[in-house]
Design a protein around this motif. Structure first.
Motif, mmCIF file in Angstrom:
data_model
loop_
_atom_site.group_PDB
_atom_site.id
_atom_site.type_symbol
_atom_site.label_atom_id
_atom_site.label_comp_id
_atom_site.label_asym_id
_atom_site.label_seq_id
_atom_site.Cartn_x
_atom_site.Cartn_y
_atom_site.Cartn_z
ATOM 1 N N ALA A 189 50.172 50.276 100.049
ATOM 2 C CA ALA A 189 49.978 51.671 98.923
ATOM 3 C C ALA A 189 47.795 50.599 98.786
ATOM 4 C CB ALA A 189 50.243 51.712 97.817
ATOM 5 N N ALA A 190 47.382 49.921 99.965
ATOM 6 C CA ALA A 190 46.072 49.550 99.861
ATOM 7 C C ALA A 190 44.809 50.647 99.204
ATOM 8 C CB ALA A 190 45.576 49.119 101.527
ATOM 9 N N ASN A 191 43.905 49.673 98.818
ATOM 10 C CA ASN A 191 42.794 50.340 98.300
ATOM 11 C C ASN A 191 42.568 50.025 99.665
ATOM 12 O OD1 ASN A 191 40.648 47.610 98.269
ATOM 13 N ND2 ASN A 191 42.021 46.989 96.959
ATOM 14 N N SER A 192 41.372 50.530 99.788
ATOM 15 C CA SER A 192 39.611 51.134 100.752
ATOM 16 C C SER A 192 38.967 49.646 101.654
ATOM 17 C CB SER A 192 39.040 52.003 100.606
ATOM 18 O OG SER A 192 37.698 51.789 99.658
ATOM 19 N N SER A 193 39.116 48.509 100.543
ATOM 20 C CA SER A 193 38.708 47.610 101.399
ATOM 21 C C SER A 193 40.050 46.939 102.023
ATOM 22 C CB SER A 193 38.159 46.360 100.023
ATOM 23 O OG SER A 193 39.617 46.054 99.604
ATOM 24 N N LEU A 194 40.756 46.571 101.483
ATOM 25 C CA LEU A 194 42.002 46.060 102.523
ATOM 26 C C LEU A 194 41.301 44.772 102.338
ATOM 27 C CD1 LEU A 194 41.509 47.873 106.125
ATOM 28 C CD2 LEU A 194 43.626 47.588 104.336
ATOM 29 N N LEU A 195 41.167 43.871 101.273
ATOM 30 C CA LEU A 195 40.911 42.481 100.630
ATOM 31 C C LEU A 195 41.979 42.189 99.070
ATOM 32 C CD1 LEU A 195 37.162 42.127 101.597
ATOM 33 C CD2 LEU A 195 39.127 42.114 103.126
ATOM 34 N N GLY A 196 42.834 43.276 99.073
ATOM 35 C CA GLY A 196 43.708 42.966 97.965
ATOM 36 C C GLY A 196 43.381 43.646 96.830
ATOM 37 N N GLY A 197 44.491 43.515 96.133
ATOM 38 C CA GLY A 197 44.435 43.901 94.608
ATOM 39 C C GLY A 197 44.978 43.828 93.553
ATOM 40 N N ALA B 38 43.543 37.349 106.576
ATOM 41 C CA ALA B 38 42.529 36.940 107.515
ATOM 42 C C ALA B 38 42.530 38.166 108.348
ATOM 43 C CB ALA B 38 42.994 35.671 108.286
ATOM 44 N N GLU B 39 42.978 39.127 108.578
ATOM 45 C CA GLU B 39 43.530 39.797 109.933
ATOM 46 C C GLU B 39 42.972 41.299 109.017
ATOM 47 O OE1 GLU B 39 47.003 41.596 111.821
ATOM 48 O OE2 GLU B 39 47.517 39.150 112.728
ATOM 49 N N CYS B 40 42.583 41.741 107.586
ATOM 50 C CA CYS B 40 42.243 42.573 107.364
ATOM 51 C C CYS B 40 41.332 42.697 106.685
ATOM 52 C CB CYS B 40 42.953 42.602 105.636
ATOM 53 S SG CYS B 40 44.186 43.386 105.590
ATOM 54 N N ARG B 41 40.304 41.041 106.757
ATOM 55 C CA ARG B 41 38.995 40.356 106.481
ATOM 56 C C ARG B 41 38.351 41.126 108.876
ATOM 57 N NH1 ARG B 41 39.675 35.494 103.186
ATOM 58 N NH2 ARG B 41 38.706 36.461 100.867
ATOM 59 N N LEU B 42 39.361 40.470 109.238
ATOM 60 C CA LEU B 42 38.881 40.921 110.537
ATOM 61 C C LEU B 42 38.506 41.706 110.911
ATOM 62 C CD1 LEU B 42 37.785 39.484 113.302
ATOM 63 C CD2 LEU B 42 40.601 39.637 113.543
ATOM 64 N N LEU B 43 39.724 42.924 110.717
ATOM 65 C CA LEU B 43 39.250 44.559 110.307
ATOM 66 C C LEU B 43 37.943 45.012 110.347
ATOM 67 C CD1 LEU B 43 43.331 45.716 110.110
ATOM 68 C CD2 LEU B 43 41.605 45.830 112.070
ATOM 69 N N ARG B 44 37.386 44.556 108.896
ATOM 70 C CA ARG B 44 36.808 45.112 108.222
ATOM 71 C C ARG B 44 35.463 44.762 109.137
ATOM 72 N NH1 ARG B 44 35.989 46.033 102.903
ATOM 73 N NH2 ARG B 44 34.238 47.094 103.718
ATOM 74 N N GLU B 45 35.312 43.556 109.520
ATOM 75 C CA GLU B 45 34.463 42.545 110.407
ATOM 76 C C GLU B 45 34.118 43.754 111.862
ATOM 77 O OE1 GLU B 45 34.963 38.443 110.931
ATOM 78 O OE2 GLU B 45 34.849 38.243 108.696
ATOM 79 N N THR B 46 35.546 43.663 112.203
ATOM 80 C CA THR B 46 35.559 44.697 113.568
ATOM 81 C C THR B 46 35.364 45.881 113.666
ATOM 82 O OG1 THR B 46 37.575 43.736 113.851
ATOM 83 C CG2 THR B 46 35.970 42.627 114.779
ATOM 84 N N THR B 47 36.490 46.941 113.531
ATOM 85 C CA THR B 47 36.558 48.174 113.895
ATOM 86 C C THR B 47 36.055 49.056 112.102
ATOM 87 O OG1 THR B 47 39.030 47.624 113.223
ATOM 88 C CG2 THR B 47 38.483 47.561 115.787
ATOM 89 N N LEU B 48 36.426 48.263 111.201
ATOM 90 C CA LEU B 48 36.424 48.920 109.723
ATOM 91 C C LEU B 48 35.877 48.751 108.573
ATOM 92 C CD1 LEU B 48 40.409 49.302 109.126
ATOM 93 C CD2 LEU B 48 39.014 51.446 109.872
ATOM 94 N N PRO B 49 34.365 48.251 109.108
ATOM 95 C CA PRO B 49 33.528 47.406 108.601
ATOM 96 C C PRO B 49 33.143 48.801 106.939
ATOM 97 C CG PRO B 49 32.131 48.936 110.241
ATOM 98 C CD PRO B 49 33.310 49.052 110.525
ATOM 99 N N SER B 50 33.593 49.951 107.167
ATOM 100 C CA SER B 50 33.427 50.521 105.868
ATOM 101 C C SER B 50 35.232 50.821 104.678
ATOM 102 C CB SER B 50 33.057 51.936 106.049
ATOM 103 O OG SER B 50 31.838 51.884 107.065
#
Length: 169
Positions: free
Chosen positions: A22-30, A47-59
């Motif tokens: 049950a994540a928050n939208s940032s995907l970076l923990g909470g 690390a994988e969540c950061r990669l997603l934010r840098e590539t396919t899910l920047p927002s």
């Protein structure tokens, strides 16, 4: 339809192919489930969540959407991150809540998972009334058409587990 089990406890210790975050939208923990999964899985998940934010899910990840990462050090193979809606008295967001479960199950199917464990999405810090959160969870899981063989609903308290078992009847 998949078999449905209800347990009380720590989702990070459940033996399943997929654990749902049950994540928050940032995907970076909470906090809550999100923090526990990131802590338990170790740096590989972040690390994988950061990669997603840098590539396919920047927002970030949209409410009701689902995305998979490694489970890192957790007993699962994958973590599926989904963002539940914050409860609102003014807007009916139940479709977004149901979408979290449906999209997570579809993604688990696509991964070839046989088992999946869900927390009660939006039933904690996001303020969804417990009985309705349980109702939405059970309805979405029962109504989904998937190849997953076992769905484990992980309750954070004995009371929530009892409510979930009653809703399954």
């Amino acid at each position: 339809m998949a078999a449905i089990d209800v347990v009380t406890g720590d989702i990070t210790r459940v033996d399943a192919d997929v654990i749902v975050n049950a994540a928050n939208s940032s995907l970076l923990g909470g906090g809550g489930v999100d923090g526990a999964i990131h802590r338990g899985g170790g740096p590989a998940i972040l690390a994988e969540c950061r990669l997603l934010r840098e590539t396919t899910l920047p927002s970030g990840l949209e409410t009701g959407a689902a995305v998979a990462t490694t489970a890192g050090a957790l007993p699962a193979r994958w973590v599926i991150h989904t963002v539940g809606p914050v409860f609102s008295d003014r807007d009916d967001r139940s479709e977004l809540l149901a979408a979290c479960y449906r999209r997570s199950l579809r993604l688990a199917d696509a991964l070839g998972a046989r088992s999946i464990a869900f927390p009660l999405i939006s039933g904690g810090a996001y303020g969804w009334p417990l009985d309705d959160a349980v109702h939405q969870q059970v309805r979405a899981v029962k109504d989904s058409n998937c190849a997953v063989e076992l769905v484990t609903l992980v309750a954070f308290s004995p009371d929530v587990a009892d409510r979930t078992r009653r809703a399954l009847i």
